[in-house]
Design a protein around this motif. Structure first.
Motif, PDB file in Angstrom:
ATOM      1  N   ILE A 140       0.823  -1.411  -0.046  1.00  0.00           N
ATOM      2  CA  ILE A 140       0.177  -0.177   0.052  1.00  0.00           C
ATOM      3  C   ILE A 140       0.867   1.188   0.041  1.00  0.00           C
ATOM      4  O   ILE A 140       0.507   2.186  -0.576  1.00  0.00           O
ATOM      5  N   THR A 141       1.861   1.095   0.730  1.00  0.00           N
ATOM      6  CA  THR A 141       2.765   2.325   0.932  1.00  0.00           C
ATOM      7  C   THR A 141       3.488   2.651  -0.235  1.00  0.00           C
ATOM      8  O   THR A 141       3.812   3.763  -0.946  1.00  0.00           O
ATOM      9  N   SER A 142       3.915   1.395  -1.057  1.00  0.00           N
ATOM     10  CA  SER A 142       4.730   1.634  -2.428  1.00  0.00           C
ATOM     11  C   SER A 142       3.786   2.323  -3.689  1.00  0.00           C
ATOM     12  O   SER A 142       3.966   3.111  -4.352  1.00  0.00           O
ATOM     13  N   ILE A 143       2.471   1.712  -3.334  1.00  0.00           N
ATOM     14  CA  ILE A 143       1.446   2.108  -4.518  1.00  0.00           C
ATOM     15  C   ILE A 143       1.012   3.803  -4.021  1.00  0.00           C
ATOM     16  O   ILE A 143       1.038   4.350  -5.173  1.00  0.00           O
ATOM     17  N   ASN A 144       1.002   4.241  -3.022  1.00  0.00           N
ATOM     18  CA  ASN A 144       0.981   5.512  -2.746  1.00  0.00           C
ATOM     19  C   ASN A 144       1.971   6.408  -2.977  1.00  0.00           C
ATOM     20  O   ASN A 144       1.831   7.392  -3.523  1.00  0.00           O
ATOM     21  N   LYS A 145       3.131   6.041  -2.894  1.00  0.00           N
ATOM     22  CA  LYS A 145       4.347   6.606  -3.298  1.00  0.00           C
ATOM     23  C   LYS A 145       4.355   6.977  -4.613  1.00  0.00           C
ATOM     24  O   LYS A 145       4.773   7.990  -4.988  1.00  0.00           O
ATOM     25  N   ILE A 146       3.964   5.676  -5.472  1.00  0.00           N
ATOM     26  CA  ILE A 146       4.002   5.982  -6.900  1.00  0.00           C
ATOM     27  C   ILE A 146       2.920   7.035  -7.135  1.00  0.00           C
ATOM     28  O   ILE A 146       3.195   7.806  -8.378  1.00  0.00           O
ATOM     29  N   ALA A 147       1.645   7.017  -6.644  1.00  0.00           N
ATOM     30  CA  ALA A 147       0.767   7.908  -7.039  1.00  0.00           C
ATOM     31  C   ALA A 147       1.106   9.149  -6.913  1.00  0.00           C
ATOM     32  O   ALA A 147       0.748   9.934  -7.552  1.00  0.00           O
ATOM     33  N   ASN A 148       1.584   9.429  -5.565  1.00  0.00           N
ATOM     34  CA  ASN A 148       2.113  10.744  -5.082  1.00  0.00           C
ATOM     35  C   ASN A 148       3.200  11.380  -6.038  1.00  0.00           C
ATOM     36  O   ASN A 148       3.520  12.608  -6.415  1.00  0.00           O
ATOM     37  N   THR A 149       4.032  10.547  -6.592  1.00  0.00           N
ATOM     38  CA  THR A 149       5.212  10.747  -7.698  1.00  0.00           C
ATOM     39  C   THR A 149       4.577  11.313  -8.740  1.00  0.00           C
ATOM     40  O   THR A 149       4.899  12.234  -9.183  1.00  0.00           O
ATOM     41  N   ILE A 150       3.533  10.604  -9.342  1.00  0.00           N
ATOM     42  CA  ILE A 150       3.044  10.826 -10.703  1.00  0.00           C
ATOM     43  C   ILE A 150       1.956  12.202 -10.333  1.00  0.00           C
ATOM     44  O   ILE A 150       2.327  13.103 -11.387  1.00  0.00           O
ATOM     45  N   ILE A 151       1.489  12.591  -9.384  1.00  0.00           N
ATOM     46  CA  ILE A 151       0.735  13.545  -9.144  1.00  0.00           C
ATOM     47  C   ILE A 151       1.619  15.009  -9.016  1.00  0.00           C
ATOM     48  O   ILE A 151       1.291  15.846  -9.529  1.00  0.00           O
ATOM     49  N   GLU A 152       2.820  14.714  -8.086  1.00  0.00           N
ATOM     50  CA  GLU A 152       3.785  15.854  -8.224  1.00  0.00           C
ATOM     51  C   GLU A 152       4.262  16.134  -9.617  1.00  0.00           C
ATOM     52  O   GLU A 152       4.589  17.104 -10.052  1.00  0.00           O
ATOM     53  N   LEU A 153       4.469  15.061 -10.497  1.00  0.00           N
ATOM     54  CA  LEU A 153       5.135  15.350 -11.795  1.00  0.00           C
ATOM     55  C   LEU A 153       4.128  16.036 -12.611  1.00  0.00           C
ATOM     56  O   LEU A 153       4.544  16.920 -13.389  1.00  0.00           O
ATOM     57  N   VAL A 154       2.992  15.614 -12.561  1.00  0.00           N
ATOM     58  CA  VAL A 154       1.901  16.182 -13.327  1.00  0.00           C
ATOM     59  C   VAL A 154       1.624  17.832 -12.817  1.00  0.00           C
ATOM     60  O   VAL A 154       1.820  18.780 -13.625  1.00  0.00           O
TER      61      VAL A 154
END
Length: 246
Positions: A140-154
């Motif tokens: 769950i932490t890994s998926i949240n980290k990936i999602a936050n990275t994508i949001i920050e990139l956008v």
């Protein structure tokens, strides 16, 4: 009992109308995918998905409402099975079901998934129940980290794009449309160009050596003697040439 039946009829009418809205949205979206796929862009896809998702959420709200009677306590069973074509049923289902026979009833009135899908779902449930809580939390932490990275990139890309557009608008203009048009007219039409001047022929100066015409006598440069002629001439009188001369 009658009151509950009326409430059930109202709920069923509302569910049918919501299902019709979802069906129309799906038909419209599929039509655009098949016939207008070249004009569709990503925002248009997101708008269609958001519309369908909102309609499904409205349908689920009606099902989860406290005023909705529990439909699980209701039994739905066919009153008549016939292998013959039923025009009313075909019109009601838009031609999908033309006869309510023994072959169609198990598919349309089932309350469980197909055996293959049910076995896959059971395996996933068993796998989820046997998973360690620490491993699940890490995933769950890994998926949240990936999602936050994508949001920050956008978000960063959006900020850079907006700041770049602002900077582009503040850059002073260094070109002139009028000058560009003048240059194009000069290149393609010759407009504004001066006519070319023709240089007159110059007469030879006195004492200069011009081209010598054969047979013409003229001064020769010093040091150059007349070349001996290699052609011998034999001139005869007309009487000697013409044997019939008198």
């Amino acid at each position: 009992m009658e009151r509950e039946e009326k409430v059930l009829d109202i709920v069923l009418e509302s569910l049918i109308s919501r299902c019709d809205e979802i069906k129309k949205s799906l038909i419209s979206f599929l039509y655009r995918l098949e016939n207008e796929h070249q004009k569709l862009d990503w925002p248009a896809f997101l708008d269609n998905f958001a519309l369908i998702s909102g309609q499904i959420n409205n349908l689920l709200k009606i099902l989860k409402s406290e005023k909705t009677p529990p439909l699980r306590n209701r039994i739905f069973l066919p009153l008549l099975l016939s292998p013959d074509r039923d025009e009313d049923l075909a019109k009601l289902t838009e031609g999908r079901v033309v006869a309510f026979n023994h072959e169609m009833v198990p598919d349309y009135l089932r309350t469980k998934l197909e055996p293959e899908i049910e076995s896959i779902e059971a395996k996933q449930i068993v796998k989820a129940s046997t998973m360690n809580q620490e491993v699940g939390q890490k995933q769950i932490t890994s998926i949240n980290k990936i999602a936050n990275t994508i949001i920050e990139l956008v978000r960063t890309t959006k900020d850079e794009w907006e700041s770049g557009s602002t900077q582009r608008s503040s850059i002073p203009v260094t070109s002139s449309i009028q000058d560009t048009n003048i240059i194009l007219a000069a290149i393609y039409l010759g407009k504004g160009l001066k006519p070319s001047t023709i240089t007159p022929k110059t007469e030879p100066r006195p004492g200069s050596i011009g081209p010598q015409i054969p047979g013409q006598s003229g001064p020769r440069p010093p040091g150059i003697s007349k070349a001996p002629s290699a052609i011998k001439t034999n001139i005869k009188s007309a009487s000697q040439v013409n044997p019939y001369g008198r």
